[in-house]
Design a protein around this motif. Structure first.
Motif, PDB file in Angstrom:
ATOM      1  N   PRO A 164      16.873  -9.785 -21.162  1.00 25.63           N
ATOM      2  CA  PRO A 164      17.726 -10.669 -20.359  1.00 25.63           C
ATOM      3  C   PRO A 164      18.782  -9.940 -19.533  1.00 25.63           C
ATOM      4  CG  PRO A 164      17.329 -11.656 -22.486  1.00 25.63           C
ATOM      5  CD  PRO A 164      16.733 -10.282 -22.545  1.00 25.63           C
ATOM      6  N   SER A 165      18.770 -10.272 -18.252  1.00 23.07           N
ATOM      7  CA  SER A 165      19.715  -9.788 -17.241  1.00 23.07           C
ATOM      8  C   SER A 165      19.588  -8.304 -16.928  1.00 23.07           C
ATOM      9  CB  SER A 165      21.165 -10.098 -17.650  1.00 23.07           C
ATOM     10  OG  SER A 165      21.347 -11.481 -17.800  1.00 23.07           O
ATOM     11  N   GLU A 166      18.598  -7.615 -17.501  1.00 24.50           N
ATOM     12  CA  GLU A 166      18.476  -6.181 -17.271  1.00 24.50           C
ATOM     13  C   GLU A 166      17.112  -5.748 -16.752  1.00 24.50           C
ATOM     14  OE1 GLU A 166      19.634  -3.803 -20.587  1.00 24.50           O
ATOM     15  OE2 GLU A 166      21.498  -4.872 -20.926  1.00 24.50           O
ATOM     16  N   LEU A 167      16.040  -6.235 -17.369  1.00 23.80           N
ATOM     17  CA  LEU A 167      14.713  -5.676 -17.077  1.00 23.80           C
ATOM     18  C   LEU A 167      13.622  -6.727 -17.200  1.00 23.80           C
ATOM     19  CD1 LEU A 167      12.681  -3.210 -16.795  1.00 23.80           C
ATOM     20  CD2 LEU A 167      12.786  -3.097 -19.296  1.00 23.80           C
ATOM     21  N   ILE A 168      12.671  -6.688 -16.269  1.00 25.74           N
ATOM     22  CA  ILE A 168      11.421  -7.434 -16.384  1.00 25.74           C
ATOM     23  C   ILE A 168      10.288  -6.447 -16.103  1.00 25.74           C
ATOM     24  CG2 ILE A 168       9.966  -9.285 -15.487  1.00 25.74           C
ATOM     25  CD1 ILE A 168      12.507 -10.738 -14.606  1.00 25.74           C
ATOM     26  N   ALA A 169       9.419  -6.256 -17.074  1.00 23.90           N
ATOM     27  CA  ALA A 169       8.213  -5.449 -16.876  1.00 23.90           C
ATOM     28  C   ALA A 169       7.049  -6.414 -16.726  1.00 23.90           C
ATOM     29  CB  ALA A 169       7.984  -4.515 -18.056  1.00 23.90           C
ATOM     30  N   LEU A 170       6.278  -6.273 -15.669  1.00 27.50           N
ATOM     31  CA  LEU A 170       5.229  -7.240 -15.391  1.00 27.50           C
ATOM     32  C   LEU A 170       3.927  -6.577 -14.965  1.00 27.50           C
ATOM     33  CD1 LEU A 170       5.760  -8.780 -11.869  1.00 27.50           C
ATOM     34  CD2 LEU A 170       7.355  -7.109 -12.768  1.00 27.50           C
ATOM     35  N   ARG A 171       2.846  -7.313 -15.189  1.00 23.76           N
ATOM     36  CA  ARG A 171       1.532  -6.940 -14.677  1.00 23.76           C
ATOM     37  C   ARG A 171       1.072  -8.081 -13.784  1.00 23.76           C
ATOM     38  NH1 ARG A 171      -0.698  -2.674 -17.593  1.00 23.76           N
ATOM     39  NH2 ARG A 171      -2.782  -3.149 -16.818  1.00 23.76           N
ATOM     40  N   TRP A 172       0.524  -7.760 -12.610  1.00 19.77           N
ATOM     41  CA  TRP A 172       0.163  -8.817 -11.675  1.00 19.77           C
ATOM     42  C   TRP A 172      -0.940  -8.336 -10.743  1.00 19.77           C
ATOM     43  CZ3 TRP A 172       1.084  -8.421  -6.289  1.00 19.77           C
ATOM     44  CH2 TRP A 172       1.797  -7.279  -5.897  1.00 19.77           C
ATOM     45  N   ASP A 173      -1.524  -9.276 -10.001  1.00 14.05           N
ATOM     46  CA  ASP A 173      -2.576  -8.936  -9.043  1.00 14.05           C
ATOM     47  C   ASP A 173      -2.749 -10.092  -8.064  1.00 14.05           C
ATOM     48  OD1 ASP A 173      -4.559  -7.559  -7.770  1.00 14.05           O
ATOM     49  OD2 ASP A 173      -6.040  -7.732  -9.368  1.00 14.05           O
ATOM     50  N   PHE A 174      -3.472  -9.814  -6.991  1.00 11.76           N
ATOM     51  CA  PHE A 174      -3.865 -10.842  -6.035  1.00 11.76           C
ATOM     52  C   PHE A 174      -5.221 -11.392  -6.445  1.00 11.76           C
ATOM     53  CE2 PHE A 174      -1.270  -7.784  -3.650  1.00 11.76           C
ATOM     54  CZ  PHE A 174      -0.291  -8.616  -3.155  1.00 11.76           C
TER      55      PHE A 174
ATOM     56  N   ASP B  86      -7.454 -12.889  -4.118  1.00  8.44           N
ATOM     57  CA  ASP B  86      -8.433 -13.030  -3.042  1.00  8.44           C
ATOM     58  C   ASP B  86      -8.894 -11.668  -2.546  1.00  8.44           C
ATOM     59  OD1 ASP B  86      -6.455 -12.019  -1.374  1.00  8.44           O
ATOM     60  OD2 ASP B  86      -5.797 -14.004  -0.733  1.00  8.44           O
ATOM     61  N   GLU B  87      -9.854 -11.672  -1.617  1.00 15.95           N
ATOM     62  CA  GLU B  87     -10.416 -10.441  -1.079  1.00 15.95           C
ATOM     63  C   GLU B  87      -9.767 -10.046   0.241  1.00 15.95           C
ATOM     64  OE1 GLU B  87     -12.583  -8.608  -2.622  1.00 15.95           O
ATOM     65  OE2 GLU B  87     -12.955  -9.975  -4.295  1.00 15.95           O
ATOM     66  N   VAL B  88      -8.775 -10.812   0.675  1.00 18.04           N
ATOM     67  CA  VAL B  88      -8.145 -10.532   1.964  1.00 18.04           C
ATOM     68  C   VAL B  88      -7.287  -9.281   1.887  1.00 18.04           C
ATOM     69  CG1 VAL B  88      -6.561 -11.427   3.709  1.00 18.04           C
ATOM     70  CG2 VAL B  88      -8.182 -12.959   2.590  1.00 18.04           C
ATOM     71  N   VAL B  89      -6.570  -9.124   0.786  1.00 22.23           N
ATOM     72  CA  VAL B  89      -5.688  -7.977   0.623  1.00 22.23           C
ATOM     73  C   VAL B  89      -6.446  -6.847  -0.063  1.00 22.23           C
ATOM     74  CG1 VAL B  89      -3.605  -9.366   0.553  1.00 22.23           C
ATOM     75  CG2 VAL B  89      -4.851  -8.949  -1.543  1.00 22.23           C
ATOM     76  N   PRO B  90      -5.980  -5.603   0.080  1.00 24.48           N
ATOM     77  CA  PRO B  90      -6.769  -4.467  -0.420  1.00 24.48           C
ATOM     78  C   PRO B  90      -6.593  -4.172  -1.897  1.00 24.48           C
ATOM     79  CG  PRO B  90      -4.821  -3.675   0.706  1.00 24.48           C
ATOM     80  CD  PRO B  90      -4.837  -5.164   0.891  1.00 24.48           C
ATOM     81  N   LEU B  91      -6.251  -5.180  -2.728  1.00 29.00           N
ATOM     82  CA  LEU B  91      -5.981  -4.897  -4.131  1.00 29.00           C
ATOM     83  C   LEU B  91      -6.649  -5.862  -5.104  1.00 29.00           C
ATOM     84  CD1 LEU B  91      -2.136  -4.330  -3.794  1.00 29.00           C
ATOM     85  CD2 LEU B  91      -3.880  -2.582  -3.892  1.00 29.00           C
ATOM     86  N   PRO B  92      -7.839  -6.368  -4.831  1.00 28.32           N
ATOM     87  CA  PRO B  92      -8.411  -7.354  -5.751  1.00 28.32           C
ATOM     88  C   PRO B  92      -8.908  -6.707  -7.035  1.00 28.32           C
ATOM     89  CG  PRO B  92     -10.010  -6.795  -4.067  1.00 28.32           C
ATOM     90  CD  PRO B  92      -8.722  -6.094  -3.699  1.00 28.32           C
ATOM     91  N   GLY B  93      -8.878  -7.490  -8.130  1.00 28.95           N
ATOM     92  CA  GLY B  93      -9.572  -7.091  -9.335  1.00 28.95           C
ATOM     93  C   GLY B  93      -8.880  -6.090 -10.237  1.00 28.95           C
ATOM     94  N   ARG B  94      -7.618  -5.801 -10.033  1.00 28.49           N
ATOM     95  CA  ARG B  94      -6.945  -4.840 -10.915  1.00 28.49           C
ATOM     96  C   ARG B  94      -5.492  -5.215 -11.053  1.00 28.49           C
ATOM     97  NH1 ARG B  94      -3.912  -0.295 -11.228  1.00 28.49           N
ATOM     98  NH2 ARG B  94      -3.428  -0.308  -9.025  1.00 28.49           N
ATOM     99  N   GLU B  95      -5.040  -5.360 -12.297  1.00 26.31           N
ATOM    100  CA  GLU B  95      -3.643  -5.701 -12.497  1.00 26.31           C
ATOM    101  C   GLU B  95      -2.758  -4.486 -12.227  1.00 26.31           C
ATOM    102  OE1 GLU B  95      -3.418  -7.450 -16.448  1.00 26.31           O
ATOM    103  OE2 GLU B  95      -3.070  -9.385 -15.471  1.00 26.31           O
ATOM    104  N   LEU B  96      -1.611  -4.753 -11.631  1.00 26.02           N
ATOM    105  CA  LEU B  96      -0.685  -3.711 -11.236  1.00 26.02           C
ATOM    106  C   LEU B  96       0.555  -3.768 -12.109  1.00 26.02           C
ATOM    107  CD1 LEU B  96      -1.070  -4.733  -7.541  1.00 26.02           C
ATOM    108  CD2 LEU B  96      -1.899  -2.570  -8.443  1.00 26.02           C
ATOM    109  N   GLU B  97       1.143  -2.615 -12.383  1.00 22.90           N
ATOM    110  CA  GLU B  97       2.336  -2.550 -13.223  1.00 22.90           C
ATOM    111  C   GLU B  97       3.581  -2.407 -12.361  1.00 22.90           C
ATOM    112  OE1 GLU B  97       1.836   0.711 -15.852  1.00 22.90           O
ATOM    113  OE2 GLU B  97       0.191  -0.212 -16.973  1.00 22.90           O
ATOM    114  N   GLY B  98       4.607  -3.192 -12.688  1.00 21.10           N
ATOM    115  CA  GLY B  98       5.867  -3.110 -11.958  1.00 21.10           C
ATOM    116  C   GLY B  98       7.041  -3.319 -12.895  1.00 21.10           C
ATOM    117  N   TYR B  99       8.196  -2.787 -12.492  1.00 20.96           N
ATOM    118  CA  TYR B  99       9.398  -2.883 -13.317  1.00 20.96           C
ATOM    119  C   TYR B  99      10.566  -3.320 -12.442  1.00 20.96           C
ATOM    120  CZ  TYR B  99       6.488  -0.140 -16.450  1.00 20.96           C
ATOM    121  OH  TYR B  99       5.447   0.297 -17.236  1.00 20.96           O
ATOM    122  N   LEU B 100      11.153  -4.457 -12.788  1.00 25.77           N
ATOM    123  CA  LEU B 100      12.329  -4.970 -12.091  1.00 25.77           C
ATOM    124  C   LEU B 100      13.569  -4.657 -12.922  1.00 25.77           C
ATOM    125  CD1 LEU B 100      11.075  -8.500 -11.012  1.00 25.77           C
ATOM    126  CD2 LEU B 100      12.044  -6.823  -9.449  1.00 25.77           C
ATOM    127  N   ARG B 101      14.548  -4.014 -12.303  1.00 24.05           N
ATOM    128  CA  ARG B 101      15.800  -3.703 -12.997  1.00 24.05           C
ATOM    129  C   ARG B 101      16.967  -4.322 -12.225  1.00 24.05           C
ATOM    130  NH1 ARG B 101      15.149  -0.120 -17.056  1.00 24.05           N
ATOM    131  NH2 ARG B 101      13.195   1.075 -17.082  1.00 24.05           N
TER     132      ARG B 101
END
Length: 207
Positions: free
Chosen positions: A124-134, A136-151
């Motif tokens: 809470p109020s410090e960090l969100i670690a997430l996995r996400w993906d698009f 559709d096939e329009v963008v160049p990143l289909p089919g694989r979850e991506l790792e990101g960190y919000l601080r």
């Protein structure tokens, strides 16, 4: 001369001044210094790759690029954090409906791109670690979850939010930096419009 240097540091937001009688006492702004210190590092030899470590052959390792995006918003750290975990606020600042259920989130942007993912770690109020993906096939990143960190970092005039997003190559990193810049830009516009402040002043509903 020292006073002149301290005045420059104060104007840059790196130190905070406090009056104590005829004295002016200064201390470093911790949040600002955390952002600056990595830029001051110099090559000291400690990053030279060791060639005589036999154990490393037992592990698989790869080096990949990261996209880093930063925004400063006129919100407290708590308010900025809530904007990413409250689906109503997330929907309001992003401009499209966002669902968050059991840590999983989903939305569809106005041009049809669907985004889905999950909050894996929430401090809470410090960090969100997430996995996400698009989706559709329009963008160049289909089919694989991506790792990101919000601080989230408290600032004197609001909050600084950093995202560090893993990517497979430079092209993907540039694409992701644009995607996050869109999200952060809309959050900043929402904060500046006063919508977040008005929401914070609304009376809470009681069951």
């Amino acid at each position: 001369t020292i006073s002149s240097h301290l005045a420059v540091l104060r104007d840059a937001g790196l130190v905070v001044q406090r009056r104590d009688g005829n004295f002016r006492r200064y201390r470093a702004d911790r949040a600002a210094m955390e952002a600056v210190l990595p830029l001051l590092g110099s090559s000291d030899g400690k990053w030279n790759t060791a060639d005589d470590i036999d154990e490393r052959s037992l592990a698989n390792a790869e080096v990949q690029p990261w996209a880093s995006v930063t925004v400063e918003v006129q919100l407290s750290r708590d308010a900025a954090f809530r904007a990413f975990i409250d689906p109503e606020q997330f929907s309001e600042f992003l401009g499209v409906p966002v669902s968050i259920d059991g840590g999983r989130f989903a939305t569809e942007l106005e041009w049809g791109t669907k985004v889905r993912g999950a909050y894996e770690v929430v401090v809470p109020s410090e960090l969100i670690a997430l996995r996400w993906d698009f989706e559709d096939e329009v963008v160049p990143l289909p089919g694989r979850e991506l790792e990101g960190y919000l601080r989230f970092h408290e600032q004197r005039n609001g909050c600084r939010i950093d995202v560090h997003q893993a990517a497979e190559d430079r092209t993907q990193a540039e694409f992701l930096s644009v995607a996050w810049s869109l999200v952060f830009g809309r959050l900043a516009q929402w904060a500046e419009s006063g919508s977040a402040a008005r929401r914070a002043r609304r009376p809470k509903r009681h069951a």
